[in-house]
Scaffold this motif. Structure first.
Motif, PDB file in Angstrom:
ATOM      1  N   ASP A   5     -12.847 -50.209  -7.678  1.00 56.53           N
ATOM      2  CA  ASP A   5     -13.619 -49.105  -7.130  1.00 56.53           C
ATOM      3  C   ASP A   5     -14.890 -49.591  -6.425  1.00 56.53           C
ATOM      4  O   ASP A   5     -15.379 -50.698  -6.681  1.00 56.53           O
ATOM      5  CB  ASP A   5     -14.001 -48.127  -8.238  1.00 56.53           C
ATOM      6  CG  ASP A   5     -12.787 -47.431  -8.847  1.00 56.53           C
ATOM      7  OD1 ASP A   5     -11.767 -47.293  -8.135  1.00 56.53           O
ATOM      8  OD2 ASP A   5     -12.857 -47.037 -10.025  1.00 56.53           O
ATOM      9  N   VAL A   6     -15.437 -48.735  -5.575  1.00 55.11           N
ATOM     10  CA  VAL A   6     -16.670 -49.042  -4.846  1.00 55.11           C
ATOM     11  C   VAL A   6     -17.760 -49.495  -5.814  1.00 55.11           C
ATOM     12  O   VAL A   6     -17.981 -48.874  -6.854  1.00 55.11           O
ATOM     13  CB  VAL A   6     -17.145 -47.810  -4.057  1.00 55.11           C
ATOM     14  CG1 VAL A   6     -18.526 -48.065  -3.449  1.00 55.11           C
ATOM     15  CG2 VAL A   6     -16.149 -47.457  -2.960  1.00 55.11           C
ATOM     16  N   GLY A   7     -18.412 -50.564  -5.476  1.00 54.55           N
ATOM     17  CA  GLY A   7     -19.443 -51.168  -6.315  1.00 54.55           C
ATOM     18  C   GLY A   7     -19.006 -52.491  -6.885  1.00 54.55           C
ATOM     19  O   GLY A   7     -19.841 -53.380  -7.107  1.00 54.55           O
ATOM     20  N   ALA A   8     -17.705 -52.654  -7.103  1.00 58.62           N
ATOM     21  CA  ALA A   8     -17.207 -53.910  -7.673  1.00 58.62           C
ATOM     22  C   ALA A   8     -17.396 -55.066  -6.699  1.00 58.62           C
ATOM     23  O   ALA A   8     -17.750 -56.182  -7.097  1.00 58.62           O
ATOM     24  CB  ALA A   8     -15.734 -53.773  -8.064  1.00 58.62           C
ATOM     25  N   GLY A   9     -17.168 -54.821  -5.421  1.00 54.88           N
ATOM     26  CA  GLY A   9     -17.368 -55.872  -4.423  1.00 54.88           C
ATOM     27  C   GLY A   9     -18.828 -56.261  -4.298  1.00 54.88           C
ATOM     28  O   GLY A   9     -19.167 -57.445  -4.243  1.00 54.88           O
ATOM     29  N   ALA A  10     -19.705 -55.254  -4.275  1.00 52.83           N
ATOM     30  CA  ALA A  10     -21.143 -55.522  -4.197  1.00 52.83           C
ATOM     31  C   ALA A  10     -21.611 -56.324  -5.399  1.00 52.83           C
ATOM     32  O   ALA A  10     -22.368 -57.292  -5.267  1.00 52.83           O
ATOM     33  CB  ALA A  10     -21.918 -54.203  -4.102  1.00 52.83           C
ATOM     34  N   ASN A  11     -21.159 -55.932  -6.576  1.00 53.21           N
ATOM     35  CA  ASN A  11     -21.576 -56.635  -7.788  1.00 53.21           C
ATOM     36  C   ASN A  11     -21.067 -58.067  -7.816  1.00 53.21           C
ATOM     37  O   ASN A  11     -21.798 -58.992  -8.203  1.00 53.21           O
ATOM     38  CB  ASN A  11     -21.103 -55.879  -9.030  1.00 53.21           C
ATOM     39  CG  ASN A  11     -21.865 -54.587  -9.254  1.00 53.21           C
ATOM     40  OD1 ASN A  11     -22.928 -54.373  -8.689  1.00 53.21           O
ATOM     41  ND2 ASN A  11     -21.316 -53.709 -10.083  1.00 53.21           N
ATOM     42  N   MET A  12     -19.821 -58.279  -7.397  1.00 53.95           N
ATOM     43  CA  MET A  12     -19.287 -59.636  -7.364  1.00 53.95           C
ATOM     44  C   MET A  12     -20.093 -60.510  -6.405  1.00 53.95           C
ATOM     45  O   MET A  12     -20.431 -61.664  -6.721  1.00 53.95           O
ATOM     46  CB  MET A  12     -17.819 -59.623  -6.942  1.00 53.95           C
ATOM     47  CG  MET A  12     -17.184 -61.016  -6.854  1.00 53.95           C
ATOM     48  SD  MET A  12     -17.056 -61.860  -8.457  1.00 53.95           S
ATOM     49  CE  MET A  12     -15.508 -61.144  -9.059  1.00 53.95           C
TER      50      MET A  12
ATOM     51  N   ASP B 260     -26.496 -53.609  -2.788  1.00 53.36           N
ATOM     52  CA  ASP B 260     -26.267 -53.242  -4.174  1.00 53.36           C
ATOM     53  C   ASP B 260     -25.198 -52.157  -4.253  1.00 53.36           C
ATOM     54  O   ASP B 260     -24.853 -51.510  -3.261  1.00 53.36           O
ATOM     55  CB  ASP B 260     -27.572 -52.741  -4.804  1.00 53.36           C
ATOM     56  CG  ASP B 260     -28.164 -51.596  -4.015  1.00 53.36           C
ATOM     57  OD1 ASP B 260     -28.094 -50.452  -4.478  1.00 53.36           O
ATOM     58  OD2 ASP B 260     -28.683 -51.830  -2.885  1.00 53.36           O
ATOM     59  N   ALA B 261     -24.674 -51.942  -5.461  1.00 58.05           N
ATOM     60  CA  ALA B 261     -23.588 -50.988  -5.655  1.00 58.05           C
ATOM     61  C   ALA B 261     -24.008 -49.565  -5.312  1.00 58.05           C
ATOM     62  O   ALA B 261     -23.206 -48.782  -4.790  1.00 58.05           O
ATOM     63  CB  ALA B 261     -23.090 -51.057  -7.098  1.00 58.05           C
ATOM     64  N   ALA B 262     -25.254 -49.203  -5.585  1.00 64.69           N
ATOM     65  CA  ALA B 262     -25.719 -47.848  -5.286  1.00 64.69           C
ATOM     66  C   ALA B 262     -25.707 -47.588  -3.780  1.00 64.69           C
ATOM     67  O   ALA B 262     -25.332 -46.492  -3.331  1.00 64.69           O
ATOM     68  CB  ALA B 262     -27.117 -47.638  -5.857  1.00 64.69           C
ATOM     69  N   THR B 263     -26.110 -48.582  -2.990  1.00 59.79           N
ATOM     70  CA  THR B 263     -26.075 -48.432  -1.537  1.00 59.79           C
ATOM     71  C   THR B 263     -24.642 -48.308  -1.049  1.00 59.79           C
ATOM     72  O   THR B 263     -24.331 -47.460  -0.198  1.00 59.79           O
ATOM     73  CB  THR B 263     -26.765 -49.624  -0.854  1.00 59.79           C
ATOM     74  OG1 THR B 263     -28.136 -49.660  -1.258  1.00 59.79           O
ATOM     75  CG2 THR B 263     -26.681 -49.513   0.659  1.00 59.79           C
ATOM     76  N   ALA B 264     -23.749 -49.131  -1.584  1.00 56.05           N
ATOM     77  CA  ALA B 264     -22.339 -49.043  -1.210  1.00 56.05           C
ATOM     78  C   ALA B 264     -21.782 -47.662  -1.519  1.00 56.05           C
ATOM     79  O   ALA B 264     -21.040 -47.077  -0.712  1.00 56.05           O
ATOM     80  CB  ALA B 264     -21.537 -50.119  -1.936  1.00 56.05           C
ATOM     81  N   ALA B 265     -22.140 -47.112  -2.674  1.00 50.41           N
ATOM     82  CA  ALA B 265     -21.654 -45.784  -3.062  1.00 50.41           C
ATOM     83  C   ALA B 265     -22.188 -44.710  -2.125  1.00 50.41           C
ATOM     84  O   ALA B 265     -21.473 -43.759  -1.772  1.00 50.41           O
ATOM     85  CB  ALA B 265     -22.056 -45.486  -4.502  1.00 50.41           C
ATOM     86  N   ALA B 266     -23.442 -44.846  -1.704  1.00 57.37           N
ATOM     87  CA  ALA B 266     -24.030 -43.862  -0.794  1.00 57.37           C
ATOM     88  C   ALA B 266     -23.352 -43.892   0.571  1.00 57.37           C
ATOM     89  O   ALA B 266     -23.067 -42.837   1.163  1.00 57.37           O
ATOM     90  CB  ALA B 266     -25.526 -44.115  -0.649  1.00 57.37           C
ATOM     91  N   VAL B 267     -23.094 -45.087   1.076  1.00 61.19           N
ATOM     92  CA  VAL B 267     -22.402 -45.203   2.356  1.00 61.19           C
ATOM     93  C   VAL B 267     -20.975 -44.673   2.235  1.00 61.19           C
ATOM     94  O   VAL B 267     -20.481 -43.961   3.114  1.00 61.19           O
ATOM     95  CB  VAL B 267     -22.405 -46.660   2.851  1.00 61.19           C
ATOM     96  CG1 VAL B 267     -21.558 -46.806   4.114  1.00 61.19           C
ATOM     97  CG2 VAL B 267     -23.831 -47.131   3.121  1.00 61.19           C
ATOM     98  N   ALA B 268     -20.304 -45.008   1.133  1.00 60.25           N
ATOM     99  CA  ALA B 268     -18.947 -44.517   0.903  1.00 60.25           C
ATOM    100  C   ALA B 268     -18.910 -42.993   0.899  1.00 60.25           C
ATOM    101  O   ALA B 268     -18.005 -42.373   1.484  1.00 60.25           O
ATOM    102  CB  ALA B 268     -18.403 -45.059  -0.416  1.00 60.25           C
ATOM    103  N   ALA B 269     -19.883 -42.374   0.251  1.00 57.71           N
ATOM    104  CA  ALA B 269     -19.925 -40.908   0.183  1.00 57.71           C
ATOM    105  C   ALA B 269     -20.081 -40.293   1.571  1.00 57.71           C
ATOM    106  O   ALA B 269     -19.426 -39.290   1.906  1.00 57.71           O
ATOM    107  CB  ALA B 269     -21.065 -40.462  -0.728  1.00 57.71           C
TER     108      ALA B 269
END
Length: 278
Positions: free
Chosen positions: A152-159, A87-96
């Protein structure tokens, strides 16, 4: 899938360093010429670009943020490309975590399963640091047939979740159609041919239909992962206040198939949740 992707990079002449949570899974890659690392941090220390293919959000976070995880060895000039479906939240956490250590981050979940991975025909749905997307392009070209940069991060996860939600719903509908045809006294093979020639022709239907009719579900994309993606897509729908009644109904069929013991079978085993038993 991660094995096939790494093997294609080895065959293309890249120096590949691998790690797996189940160490024995690295043996075949080592035999093919890859170097085996002891931890994710060791992989990152050896490589300019690290790719991660993991099964779920929990695994992605653990591999990235554990004391010996990928972020621990990140530094300026290094990049982390996560091709897992999360999910986008996980992607954002890893990105951070990656960026806080000075590294660049790209999410790049893939559309495609075991066969396309082996054939280098995956589709990468990327978002995050554009410079890393450009730097990783030669690697993605070895492993796939197309790469999209979506922002931005999250767009790939959502797609990826939208794509897999559609795929999962279509497979559930196909299973219902095959089952209904059988109960009507029709040949399921005839249904496969009729659909193949019409406006709803679909490579997935043509590929999976014959084996579903035989009750054979050799795993190309495990059902447990499809159900995980349905669950994440439904959570995204809740977040967006978007009703997803068809996906919700399909998810219940996947849950039923999991409960019946088909978690590790191909996701086409959703057929077992709708097939009427004689």
């Amino acid at each position: 899938m991660g094995y096939a992707m790494a093997l294609n990079l080895v065959k293309a002449g890249y120096e590949v360093v691998v790690w797996n949570r189940s160490p024995a899974k690295c043996d075949a890659l080592a035999a093919a010429g890859a170097q085996v690392a002891a931890t994710p941090a060791e992989v990152v220390a050896c490589c300019d670009i690290t790719l991660a293919m993991l099964s779920d959000p929990e695994a992605c976070l653990a591999v990235a943020t554990a004391p010996d995880g990928a972020a621990a060895a990140m530094a300026p000039g290094k990049g982390y490309v996560d091709v897992s479906t999360v999910d986008a939240a996980t992607a954002a956490a890893v990105a951070a975590a990656v960026r806080s250590a000075g590294g660049a981050y790209l999410e790049a979940p893939v559309s495609g399963s075991k066969g396309p991975a082996e054939q280098g025909q995956l589709i990468f749905l990327s978002a995050g640091d554009k410079q890393l997307f450009e730097a990783a392009a030669p690697l993605l070209e070895v492993m796939g047939k197309a790469s999209f940069f979506l922002g931005d991060v999250g767009a790939g996860a959502n797609m990826k979740l939208v794509v897999n939600m559609i795929m999962g719903s279509m497979m559930a509908s196909w299973a219902e159609g095959l089952s209904l045809a059988k109960q009507c006294g029709l040949q399921q093979s005839d249904l496969v041919e009729v659909v193949k020639l019409g406006a709803i022709a679909c490579p997935m239907f043509a590929l999976k239909g014959p084996t579903m009719a035989e009750g054979q579900y050799a795993p190309a994309f495990p059902l447990k992962h499809q159900q995980k993606d349905m669950r994440l897509a439904l959570a995204l729908g809740d977040e967006m206040q978007q009703e997803l009644p068809l996906a919700a109904a399909a998810n219940e069929l996947y849950k039923r198939a999991r409960a019946a013991g088909y978690s590790d079978s191909d996701f086409s085993a959703v057929m077992e949740a709708v097939a009427k038993k004689d």
